[in-house]
Design an enzyme around this catalytic site. Structure first.
Site, mmCIF file in Angstrom:
data_model
loop_
_atom_site.group_PDB
_atom_site.id
_atom_site.type_symbol
_atom_site.label_atom_id
_atom_site.label_comp_id
_atom_site.label_asym_id
_atom_site.label_seq_id
_atom_site.Cartn_x
_atom_site.Cartn_y
_atom_site.Cartn_z
ATOM 1 N N ASP A 298 37.244 -25.850 -1.492
ATOM 2 C CA ASP A 298 38.000 -26.873 -0.779
ATOM 3 C C ASP A 298 39.493 -26.696 -1.064
ATOM 4 O O ASP A 298 39.894 -26.469 -2.200
ATOM 5 C CB ASP A 298 37.527 -28.264 -1.228
ATOM 6 C CG ASP A 298 38.088 -29.372 -0.370
ATOM 7 O OD1 ASP A 298 37.812 -29.368 0.841
ATOM 8 O OD2 ASP A 298 38.792 -30.231 -0.907
ATOM 9 N N GLU A 345 37.979 -22.898 2.662
ATOM 10 C CA GLU A 345 38.392 -24.024 3.514
ATOM 11 C C GLU A 345 39.889 -23.863 3.725
ATOM 12 O O GLU A 345 40.694 -24.193 2.855
ATOM 13 C CB GLU A 345 38.043 -25.353 2.832
ATOM 14 C CG GLU A 345 38.341 -26.581 3.699
ATOM 15 C CD GLU A 345 39.766 -27.073 3.549
ATOM 16 O OE1 GLU A 345 40.563 -26.858 4.487
ATOM 17 O OE2 GLU A 345 40.085 -27.671 2.517
ATOM 18 N N ASP A 398 35.063 -34.847 6.774
ATOM 19 C CA ASP A 398 36.300 -35.602 6.955
ATOM 20 C C ASP A 398 36.546 -35.997 8.406
ATOM 21 O O ASP A 398 37.502 -36.719 8.690
ATOM 22 C CB ASP A 398 37.494 -34.794 6.451
ATOM 23 C CG ASP A 398 37.632 -34.818 4.938
ATOM 24 O OD1 ASP A 398 37.176 -35.795 4.318
ATOM 25 O OD2 ASP A 398 38.189 -33.862 4.377
#
Length: 502
Positions: A298, A345, A398
């Protein structure tokens, strides 16, 4: 590293049906894996599996290496002889479609404490030997974590930076004394980690035997109030006197927020980490590879340069980009651990330098279809612009669900999407985007379960920039029907993403 053409589903274990108010690693997890196999899916992507703190966010955990004890299945503890059905007699009526953490947490902790007490009283020699072996093999993070959580309990939940100075600074005499005083609580925290990893290992083995790989998630940053920062303050940008965060992590204004996102985590002291050959980070990769097959990093861009906001700022606007030694770090990781199965990501403000770092190590980047239709044909999220070494998503944890996103998209986005698709089919916009993801050239396609189920905004997982009402969604028992499995299987096979053996 490039991956074979394949697909999978994004779903956190907390989302499973369960009579205990939160999804766990019991029967429904195994049923979900069966659904994946029958639907010709090859991956299950989860969010971070660590023990959550305030807000219950899996991206703000008390440890970067421990597991979330709320995911332990009490039913499996019955099978171990550590609980019995009578222990569940007073369970409240939990909400079926969401996690009420305020209700769930005390109930789950009560059951886990009973199981621990029973283990101490009646565990057989095999169980005790397995527990001892676990404690020894995981000691490099487990000892600090169990002690950290035990002190935190004794300090009424206060952050470590508000503890008595001798404990906050880990003075040897104070630590030795507190270890003796809190021995029983330390044992409890080690026990629940043992149970989490025992249950998770069994589930992962079941998945792997059926051709399902687990995609795990490493948040680049760790929580300020965590065992990691408390035990290794030299690796983080802290005020050396108070322990407060000196430079906070976040991102500047972007798609999600006009004022950016101020996460509050301390950024890394990369200079100190590099002096020690990035040993803490290498251990972190080793730890997660114990229980996942592929690692999604991430906020990958933070390994090239990170946004640092000074202490005292209330938004992320007044920060600066600071270079990070990503190339040196990933080269060392490759040298120590080999070519790692990593997904990057790479959303947000991405520069050519970030892309170069990603491509040098052949990490697939992410493509999100919900970002594709708001600009011109050069938009990198449009399928005809994808490289093969990429992972395509309809949306992420998200984002809104695809149905919710489409209903609130502006007219320009809707028009572009409808022109691209030739209109919305009778299958619904969610299946249109699923089909678009699966037919793309991207090697991997990952679909949130909410999109497969055709659910709306009420079922989204997270609203970035907010602290309440997130991470709560669960699906109800029975929705993973044979009809749904057949539908997903057919389109997966048609798009060339089914397992080679099928």
């Amino acid at each position: 590293m490039p991956f074979p053409r394949s697909s999978g589903i994004l779903l956190h274990p907390s989302c499973f049906p369960s009579r205990f108010g939160i999804g766990d690693l019991g029967l429904e997890a195994y049923r979900f894996i069966d659904f994946l196999k029958e639907s010709y899916q090859q991956y299950w992507q989860v969010l971070p599996l660590g023990p959550t703190g305030y807000g219950s966010s899996p991206y703000m955990c008390y440890s970067a290496m421990a597991g979330n004890h709320l995911l332990i299945s009490p039913d499996k503890l019955v099978n171990e002889g550590l609980l019995c059905e009578a222990d569940f007699a007073d369970l409240p009526q939990f909400t079926a479609d969401k996690v009420d953490f305020a209700q769930v947490i005390p109930q789950k902790i009560n059951l886990l404490q009973r199981a621990c007490d029973n283990f101490q009283r009646s565990a057989n020699s095999h169980q005790r030997a397995a527990f001892d072996q676990f404690c020894q093999s995981k000691g490099y993070w487990l000892n600090n974590y169990a002690l950290f959580m035990s002190i935190k309990d004794a300090q009424d939940g206060e952050g470590w930076y508000n503890w008595p100075l001798e404990l906050a600074k880990r003075e040897p005499e104070a630590i030795s004394r507190i270890e003796q005083d809190l021995a029983e609580q330390i044992f409890y925290y080690k026990f629940i980690q043992y149970e989490f990893f025992r249950q998770w290992s069994e589930l992962k083995e079941y998945a792997n035997e059926r051709g399902i790989g687990i995609i795990g998630d490493i948040p680049i940053y760790v929580a300020h109030d965590s065992a990691d920062v408390w035990a290794n303050p030299e690796f983080f940008a802290l005020d050396t006197k108070t322990g407060a965060v000196d430079l906070m992590a976040g991102v500047p204004p972007d798609y999600f927020s006009a004022t950016g996102q101020l996460w509050g985590n301390p950024v890394y002291n990369w200079e100190e980490l590099e002096k020690q050959d990035f040993a803490w980070w290498v251990q972190r990769f080793e730890a997660i590879l114990d229980y996942v097959d592929i690692i999604r990093i991430d906020h990958f861009r933070g390994f090239e340069a990170y946004w640092a906001v000074p202490q005292g700022e209330e938004t992320a606007i007044n920060g600066e980009w600071i270079k990070a030694p990503g190339k040196e770090f990933f080269a060392l990781v490759k040298q120590r651990l080999g070519k790692l199965p990593i997904l990057a990501e790479d959303l947000g403000i991405i520069t050519s330098e970030v892309e170069a770092l990603r491509d040098e190590f052949e990490f697939p980047g992410m493509k999100v279809l919900q970002f594709a239709f708001g600009s011109d044909p050069g938009n990198p999220f449009l399928p005809f612009n994808y490289p093969r070494n990429a992972v395509v998503y309809t949306g992420t944890h998200d984002n809104d669900t695809t149905v919710g996103w489409f209903h609130t998209a502006n007219d320009y986005e809707k028009q572009n999407l409808l022109l691209y698709l030739g209109g919305v089919s009778s299958d619904g916009i969610n299946w249109d985007l699923i089909r678009l993801a699966l037919i793309s050239v991207a090697n991997q396609a990952i679909i949130p379960l909410q999109d497969i189920l055709g659910l709306g905004t009420e079922s989204r997982m997270n609203y970035p920039g907010t602290t309440e009402g997130n991470w709560e969604w669960r699906y109800e028992e029975g929705v993973l029907s044979q009809e749904l499995s057949n539908r997903l299987k057919t389109i997966t096979q048609l798009c060339g993403r089914s397992p080679k053996t099928s």
